[in-house]
Scaffold this motif. Structure first.
Motif, short mmCIF file in Angstrom:
data_model
loop_
_atom_site.label_atom_id
_atom_site.label_comp_id
_atom_site.label_asym_id
_atom_site.label_seq_id
_atom_site.Cartn_x
_atom_site.Cartn_y
_atom_site.Cartn_z
N GLY A 54 3.56 45.06 34.39
CA GLY A 54 3.99 43.91 35.18
C GLY A 54 3.33 43.81 36.55
O GLY A 54 3.62 42.90 37.31
N TYR A 57 -1.13 41.59 38.83
CA TYR A 57 -1.09 40.29 39.52
C TYR A 57 -2.45 39.80 39.98
O TYR A 57 -2.64 38.64 40.26
N GLY A 110 5.26 36.78 33.44
CA GLY A 110 5.28 36.73 34.91
C GLY A 110 5.00 38.12 35.45
O GLY A 110 5.31 39.12 34.78
N ASP A 113 7.22 42.25 41.14
CA ASP A 113 8.65 42.52 41.22
C ASP A 113 9.07 42.39 42.68
O ASP A 113 8.69 43.23 43.50
N LYS A 115 9.42 38.57 40.76
CA LYS A 115 8.39 37.71 40.16
C LYS A 115 7.69 36.87 41.21
O LYS A 115 8.32 36.33 42.11
N CYS A 119 4.60 32.38 39.10
CA CYS A 119 5.04 32.65 37.73
C CYS A 119 6.26 31.80 37.34
O CYS A 119 6.48 31.53 36.16
N ARG A 120 7.04 31.39 38.33
CA ARG A 120 8.25 30.62 38.03
C ARG A 120 7.91 29.24 37.49
O ARG A 120 8.69 28.64 36.78
N HIS A 125 1.91 30.73 29.83
CA HIS A 125 2.29 32.13 29.54
C HIS A 125 1.43 32.70 28.42
O HIS A 125 1.22 33.91 28.35
#
Lengths: 283, 342, 157
Positions: A54, A57, A110, A113, A115, A119-120, A125
């Motif tokens: 995750g 990015y 997404g 951390d 997010k 990504c929202r 995706h």
């Protein structure tokens, strides 16, 4: 995500072993701090550095513009949906040919951390047009209010806006990290480096900083895919993403255009539409 | 560490007294001020504006002596006259920098060396002479700090004029390091005496990093051409964040900015990571690829500067690690070189 | 043509000695010829305008606009052929997309969007040219000096 990492390593190893590519550009926990940064696997042995989680990015598409990376041969590159959009823009602007790439798409719920903001509101995706796709399809609807930050800012009056940007831009040190990290800032000679005449002053006084930051943002109109890397790397915390978002909103509202959705698209400023364009605000 | 000339123990409130006294003398006081979570040196009018908890300022203290942009000379042509030149208005302002970190103050030695080497830089020297530095021992550090690896310490008084060792109750032990520090200490006459014992806030524990700068130097001496440089530089994006925020980097560019009638000659920070840094007017570029530029940055800090001036041009403040957008890590680079040298 | 809203009256004008500087980027084929026609037709217009002739409004880079402001312009005008009349077929169609978008960025930055004007003036519209210049000069006078870059001209940190 562990199994995805395994799948990625197998894919990369296979590509390198049969010399389909010269380098696999991916993510890996490099160094003693374990930050997720770019990894350039050039031999089958090096694929063990690759990983997925995750924290992926960064937008690795920027490395496709580096001559040092291109020298390594045909590139395989690990992309999320947003990064894939950047590659579409590079293809549409003839910076790279689709057949020169092996695109390893990763489906993405997404990153970061908490997010990341982008990504929202993500609509990609599942990265399209990839040579290999890793991960199960993701089905997440984008949230409402993609331009809420822009709209909130626009409740300020004109003087308050200028005061806001003046305070932010006076801190700019002109390191050009925003430009260097941007996958779409690929000019061999940037306008700020042209000095006959010197269009953009290189001094980091407010006058030069306003000129630089306005022009940087505008050059990305209809091109920026909103990966947010410029704002992330800015060492003095200028909210560059807000400028980009304003322009993304403008091209969406005025020209019904969202950048990077396909490699065949035409940028909003390289085309026109008599049914859409108006003379509003023109005397 | 140097033995101070004199020690002074003061109670809480000494900063207020000092700042007020300095304002009475019309001295500009710069101190770390917290804005949006980052500390930066700003002019303060009261000690209360100063940050209490900060690791280090975003911009190093070098910017006080060597600003990121400054005018050198102004010129103007009036109709029918020759071009007139006037010195730019950049007179040094009497300044006290309150709350500089030991790493940043160690770096002043590098700047002093460079700006007084074969040419005495007037603007730098005047600002240096007009500025008094009050260093403060670090009581906190983060994972990017590595001053101990560069021979520094969290409570190193080297480079300070007056050095502060904070006590938990807001008091401090002040070490007078030189004449300038003594002059400043005098302004504290009558400050509240410390209460209780002279117990200090323990200095931050900073790791030295898994490298050995002697070995790094040995390896650099013989490895100008090596695949290592290509490998380590692939990630680098070629921006100037690391150099601009480095307390020892001192390269500058000189530009003329003018309209058809008048203008200025200015000095701006410049950076060896930029592709255009070494580009000649002919179009030839002796450092054509990123690996040659990254190599220069490492070589300059850990070889060339030592060869020429006998010290490293790195103080381990960790800013380059914190700001790098590509995740480049100087400690890891030095560790890899150490491994290669062993 | 839409009338520009101004609130200034003759009384206000007498009190001010401010003469705005307006930089105008004109296309060679229509607006420059239109300005020329205004001259040969002896139609007066305020002398506050400084004309830069370009082949086409499609040539106008937003950099020119910002540079004009940086160098002391109080207002910038870009004027060219009416839609459909471009000598190069589509240059003004591109300008019609690019430049108003730039105006919205200026507005977002806190720069009054009225300081950047666009107009379509054909080679036959000497009268319109004269009117456009009179209108925008009145507006620029009302807006007052553009001081943003002036205020940040002090180059010390």
């Amino acid at each position: 995500m562990q199994d995805l990492t395994q799948l990625l390593r197998e894919t990369a190893e296979d590509l390198l072993k049969r010399k389909a590519v010269g380098v696999v550009i991916g993510y890996g926990h490099t160094g003693s701090r374990g930050d997720m940064t770019a990894v350039f696997a050039r031999t089958p042995q090096q694929v063990s550095q690759l990983a997925l989680d995750g924290e992926c990015y960064r937008n690795l598409a920027v490395y496709l513009n580096k001559p040092e990376v291109r020298k390594l041969g045909r590139c395989a590159i690990v992309v999320k949906g947003c990064d894939r959009r950047a590659i579409n823009v590079l293809i549409r602007e003839n910076q790279i040919a689709r057949e020169d790439l092996h695109i390893i798409g990763i489906t993405c719920e997404g990153v970061g951390d908490p997010k990341m903001q982008k990504c929202r509101f993500c609509t990609v995706h599942n990265p399209p047009d990839c040579d290999t796709v890793l991960g199960d399809p993701v089905d997440i609807e984008p949230e409402e209010g993609e331009f809420a930050a822009v709209e909130a800012f626009e409740t300020k009056d004109i003087d308050a806006r200028w005061n806001f940007w003046k305070e932010k831009l006076k801190d700019c040190i002109r390191c050009y990290a925003c430009r260097q990290v941007c996958p779409l800032c690929y000019c061999k000679q940037c306008v700020v480096e042209k000095n006959i005449p010197q269009w953009v002053e290189t001094s980091s006084h407010l006058r030069g900083n306003v000129m630089w930051n306005v022009m940087r943002a505008f050059h990305l109109t209809g091109r920026c895919i909103g990966c947010g890397e410029c704002e992330r790397v800015c060492p003095v915390g200028i909210p560059l993403g807000l400028l980009n978002q304003k322009l993304i909103q403008q091209v969406k509202d005025k020209f019904e255009f969202t950048s990077g959705m396909s490699a065949d698209e035409k940028g909003p400023f390289s085309t026109f539409d008599l049914g859409l364009d108006t003379d509003d605000g023109i005397l | 560490m140097t033995d101070p000339r004199e020690k002074l123990v003061v109670g809480a409130g000494w900063q207020e007294k000092l700042v007020d006294a300095l304002h009475g003398d019309n001295v500009r006081v710069l101190a770390p001020v917290l804005t949006e979570g980052t500390a930066e040196f700003r002019e303060i009018s009261a000690a209360a504006e100063m940050a209490t908890e900060w690791i280090n300022t975003r911009t190093p203290v070098k910017a006080v002596l060597f600003p990121r942009t400054e005018a050198l000379v102004e010129f103007e042509r009036r109709p029918g006259e020759d071009v007139q030149f006037t010195a730019a208005d950049n007179e040094a302002v009497p300044t006290v920098v309150l709350g500089a970190r030991p790493c940043d103050l160690n770096a002043l030695d590098v700047l002093d060396t460079v700006f007084n080497w074969d040419y005495r830089d007037k603007l730098y020297a005047e600002r240096r002479a007009a500025t008094t530095f009050v260093g403060v021992a670090c009581t906190r550090s983060d994972e990017a700090c590595f001053c101990t690896g560069m021979g520094g310490r969290a409570d190193d008084n080297e480079g300070s004029d007056l050095f502060v060792r904070p006590m938990p109750d807001g008091g401090a032990v002040l070490e007078v390091m030189n004449e300038r520090g003594a002059a400043l200490a005098k302004r504290l006459d009558g400050a509240a005496p410390a209460v209780g014992t002279e117990e200090l806030v323990p200095p931050a524990q900073v790791g030295a990093g898994p490298f050995d700068t002697e070995k790094v130097k040995e390896w650099l001496d013989t490895h100008f051409d090596d695949d290592f440089w290509t490998d380590m530089s692939l990630k680098c994006l070629g921006c100037g964040a690391c150099s601009y925020l480095c307390p020892t980097c001192h390269c500058f560019d000189i530009v003329d900015e003018s309209d058809w009638r008048k203008g200025q000659r200015r000095r701006n920070w410049d950076c060896c990571s930029f592709a255009q840094f070494t580009k000649h007017a002919s179009g030839h570029n002796p450092r054509p690829e990123q690996h040659s530029r990254c190599r220069n940055r490492i070589m300059h800090k850990f070889k060339y500067f030592i060869d020429r001036f006998g010290r490293k041009a790195c103080v381990g403040c960790g800013r380059c690690i914190r700001v790098c957008g590509a995740g480049q890590d100087l400690v890891d680079i030095l560790a890899e070189i150490t491994t290669a040298a062993s | 043509m839409e009338a520009i809203q101004t609130t200034s009256t003759a009384d206000d004008d007498e009190q001010t000695t401010f003469e705005p500087r307006i930089v105008a980027f004109l296309c060679n084929w229509c607006s420059y010829a239109g300005a020329d026609l205004a001259g040969t037709s002896r139609l007066g217009y305020p002398p506050n305008i400084r004309i830069v002739k370009l082949p086409c409004t499609g040539r106008v880079d937003p950099l020119f606009i910002l540079k004009a402001f940086e160098r002391g312009a109080d207002m910038v005008l870009v004027s060219g052929c009416h839609p459909g009349d471009c000598h190069y077929t589509s240059g003004n169609y591109h300008a019609r997309r690019k430049l108003p978008t730039f105006r919205s960025l200026l507005e977002f930055m806190g720069i009054d969007p009225r300081r950047f004007q666009m107009s379509w003036v054909s080679a036959a519209q000497g009268g319109k040219w004269s009117q456009v210049v009179a209108d925008i000069t009145a507006l620029a006078t009302e807006l007052g000096p553009f001081e943003y870059f002036e205020r940040i001209r002090d180059n010390r940190n």
